[in-house]
Design a protein around this motif. Structure first.
Motif, mmCIF file in Angstrom:
data_model
loop_
_atom_site.group_PDB
_atom_site.id
_atom_site.type_symbol
_atom_site.label_atom_id
_atom_site.label_comp_id
_atom_site.label_asym_id
_atom_site.label_seq_id
_atom_site.Cartn_x
_atom_site.Cartn_y
_atom_site.Cartn_z
ATOM 1 N N UNK A 1 -38.539 8.658 -87.463
ATOM 2 C CA UNK A 1 -39.213 7.562 -88.170
ATOM 3 C C UNK A 1 -38.196 6.762 -88.988
ATOM 4 N N UNK A 2 -37.165 7.474 -89.481
ATOM 5 C CA UNK A 2 -36.118 6.791 -90.259
ATOM 6 C C UNK A 2 -35.288 5.888 -89.334
ATOM 7 N N UNK A 3 -34.895 6.445 -88.161
ATOM 8 C CA UNK A 3 -34.054 5.638 -87.257
ATOM 9 C C UNK A 3 -34.867 4.535 -86.566
ATOM 10 N N UNK A 4 -36.195 4.636 -86.635
ATOM 11 C CA UNK A 4 -37.043 3.566 -86.090
ATOM 12 C C UNK A 4 -36.719 2.235 -86.772
ATOM 13 N N UNK A 5 -36.277 2.345 -88.039
ATOM 14 C CA UNK A 5 -35.919 1.144 -88.807
ATOM 15 C C UNK A 5 -34.823 0.340 -88.109
ATOM 16 N N UNK A 6 -33.918 1.038 -87.405
ATOM 17 C CA UNK A 6 -32.837 0.351 -86.688
ATOM 18 C C UNK A 6 -33.402 -0.560 -85.601
ATOM 19 N N UNK A 7 -34.394 -0.020 -84.873
ATOM 20 C CA UNK A 7 -35.001 -0.795 -83.777
ATOM 21 C C UNK A 7 -35.761 -1.994 -84.354
ATOM 22 N N UNK A 8 -36.555 -1.718 -85.400
ATOM 23 C CA UNK A 8 -37.337 -2.813 -86.000
ATOM 24 C C UNK A 8 -36.401 -3.888 -86.534
ATOM 25 N N UNK A 9 -35.322 -3.449 -87.177
ATOM 26 C CA UNK A 9 -34.352 -4.389 -87.754
ATOM 27 C C UNK A 9 -33.731 -5.259 -86.675
ATOM 28 N N UNK A 10 -33.340 -4.655 -85.558
ATOM 29 C CA UNK A 10 -32.662 -5.465 -84.540
ATOM 30 C C UNK A 10 -33.625 -6.389 -83.797
ATOM 31 N N UNK A 11 -34.946 -6.127 -83.905
ATOM 32 C CA UNK A 11 -35.910 -7.042 -83.268
ATOM 33 C C UNK A 11 -36.487 -8.037 -84.281
ATOM 34 N N UNK B 1 -40.700 6.036 -80.588
ATOM 35 C CA UNK B 1 -40.071 4.831 -81.136
ATOM 36 C C UNK B 1 -40.457 3.586 -80.328
ATOM 37 N N UNK B 2 -40.530 3.741 -79.013
ATOM 38 C CA UNK B 2 -40.931 2.611 -78.165
ATOM 39 C C UNK B 2 -42.344 2.171 -78.482
ATOM 40 N N UNK B 3 -43.254 3.148 -78.521
ATOM 41 C CA UNK B 3 -44.661 2.818 -78.751
ATOM 42 C C UNK B 3 -44.877 2.286 -80.177
ATOM 43 N N UNK C 1 -38.360 -7.282 -86.863
ATOM 44 C CA UNK C 1 -39.710 -6.909 -87.327
ATOM 45 C C UNK C 1 -39.620 -6.357 -88.751
ATOM 46 N N UNK C 2 -40.695 -6.500 -89.552
ATOM 47 C CA UNK C 2 -40.612 -6.050 -90.959
ATOM 48 C C UNK C 2 -40.482 -4.538 -91.086
ATOM 49 N N UNK C 3 -39.496 -4.087 -91.864
ATOM 50 C CA UNK C 3 -39.241 -2.656 -92.004
ATOM 51 C C UNK C 3 -40.353 -1.931 -92.752
ATOM 52 N N UNK C 4 -41.012 -2.642 -93.695
ATOM 53 C CA UNK C 4 -42.035 -1.925 -94.481
ATOM 54 C C UNK C 4 -43.265 -1.571 -93.638
ATOM 55 N N UNK C 5 -43.350 -2.115 -92.409
ATOM 56 C CA UNK C 5 -44.481 -1.750 -91.534
ATOM 57 C C UNK C 5 -44.397 -0.286 -91.110
ATOM 58 N N UNK C 6 -43.239 0.329 -91.336
ATOM 59 C CA UNK C 6 -43.110 1.765 -91.027
ATOM 60 C C UNK C 6 -44.126 2.567 -91.858
ATOM 61 N N UNK C 7 -44.475 2.016 -93.015
ATOM 62 C CA UNK C 7 -45.459 2.672 -93.886
ATOM 63 C C UNK C 7 -46.751 2.971 -93.142
ATOM 64 N N UNK D 1 -29.143 9.271 -81.373
ATOM 65 C CA UNK D 1 -28.508 9.365 -82.688
ATOM 66 C C UNK D 1 -29.396 9.987 -83.749
ATOM 67 N N UNK D 2 -30.646 10.311 -83.376
ATOM 68 C CA UNK D 2 -31.568 10.866 -84.375
ATOM 69 C C UNK D 2 -31.251 12.340 -84.645
ATOM 70 N N UNK D 3 -31.259 12.710 -85.922
ATOM 71 C CA UNK D 3 -31.002 14.119 -86.272
ATOM 72 C C UNK D 3 -32.225 14.956 -85.914
ATOM 73 N N UNK D 4 -31.968 16.229 -85.558
ATOM 74 C CA UNK D 4 -33.068 17.093 -85.110
ATOM 75 C C UNK D 4 -33.781 17.742 -86.299
ATOM 76 N N UNK D 5 -34.221 16.916 -87.241
ATOM 77 C CA UNK D 5 -34.917 17.413 -88.425
ATOM 78 C C UNK D 5 -36.232 16.631 -88.594
ATOM 79 N N UNK D 6 -37.174 17.148 -89.404
ATOM 80 C CA UNK D 6 -38.463 16.479 -89.517
ATOM 81 C C UNK D 6 -38.376 15.003 -89.911
ATOM 82 N N UNK D 7 -39.136 14.185 -89.203
ATOM 83 C CA UNK D 7 -39.294 12.738 -89.481
ATOM 84 C C UNK D 7 -38.024 11.907 -89.331
ATOM 85 N N UNK D 8 -36.961 12.462 -88.778
ATOM 86 C CA UNK D 8 -35.722 11.677 -88.625
ATOM 87 C C UNK D 8 -35.960 10.477 -87.701
#
Ligand code: ASP
Length: 228
Positions: free
Chosen positions: A168-178, A126-128, A180-186, A159-166
């Protein structure tokens, strides 16, 4: 609900394709070189963290890292192939108790707790990923924002669930609070599958390493089994 989940699963490859296509169309195909760089750097850091950091903390507790990693092969491989710390938990528990000699009272506390909240691999990703996304969209981060990323990545990975790609979903929280555009997760999604496999193996390895260290400090580690 199951029907809706089935529909989402069915159309998600198309959705991911559209997200990635949009990013490449906006930022240009040259972004592939940056994506490869992100992939290689993250792979290197994950391998470095698993082999170096855990070896050091195990050595501090006078436990042989080589023995630890040899015995952890099975849970790490399982985590790699399922991308889920939760799905791997029974195997982690079995390995920690039967092959690494951790007492039941420690393993039954540390492993489930670690599976839920200890996700070093996810925090590193998430940091990188945040720094990578900021640089691709041309945002210059300040020192305070870097510190914010470190803190947010640690808290979010807990807070991330121990399931596949979780992660990447919670990464949106970090991007949102900084901001940064959420669609860049794509962009990240293009290589996230394999990175998820690697970071899950690192997460599972961390849970087992900490269980051994706690067991050793509580005199709950059978060193004969560990060294066998
Ligand atoms: N797949 C990871 C795990 O289960 C979580 C994540 O980073 O997506 O540990």
């Amino acid at each position: 609900i199951l029907q809706i989940v089935n529909i989402v699963i069915l159309i998600s490859p198309i959705g991911v394709f559209c997200l990635i296509f949009n990013i490449f169309a906006t930022l240009g195909i040259e972004i592939i070189a940056d994506l490869i760089e992100y992939f290689l750097i993250l792979t290197f850091i994950l391998i470095f963290h698993a082999s170096f950091t855990y070896s050091i903390i195990l050595s501090f507790s006078k436990l042989n890292p080589y023995i630890f990693f040899t015995k952890m092969r099975e849970p790490m491989l399982f985590a790699f192939s399922t991308s889920s710390s939760s799905a791997t938990m029974p195997i982690t528990l079995k390995t920690v108790e039967e092959k690494l000699g951790v007492g039941k009272s420690v393993s039954s506390f540390c492993v489930p707790l670690g599976t839920t909240i200890n996700m070093d691999g996810t925090a590193i990703m998430q940091g990188l990923a945040t720094m990578f996304i900021a640089s691709t969209v041309g945002v210059d981060l300040t020192l305070i924002q870097y510190m914010q990323i470190v803190l947010l990545a640690i808290v979010t990975s807990i807070g991330t669930a121990a399931v596949p790609s979780a992660g990447t979903v919670t990464l949106a929280l970090i991007l949102g609070s900084l901001g940064l555009p959420l669609d860049a997760i794509g962009l990240i999604l293009a290589v996230d599958r394999i990175l998820d496999m690697m970071r899950t193996a690192v997460n599972v390895c961390g849970d087992a390493a900490v269980s051994c260290i706690v067991a050793k400090s509580e005199n709950e580690l059978d060193e004969q089994i560990f060294n066998k």
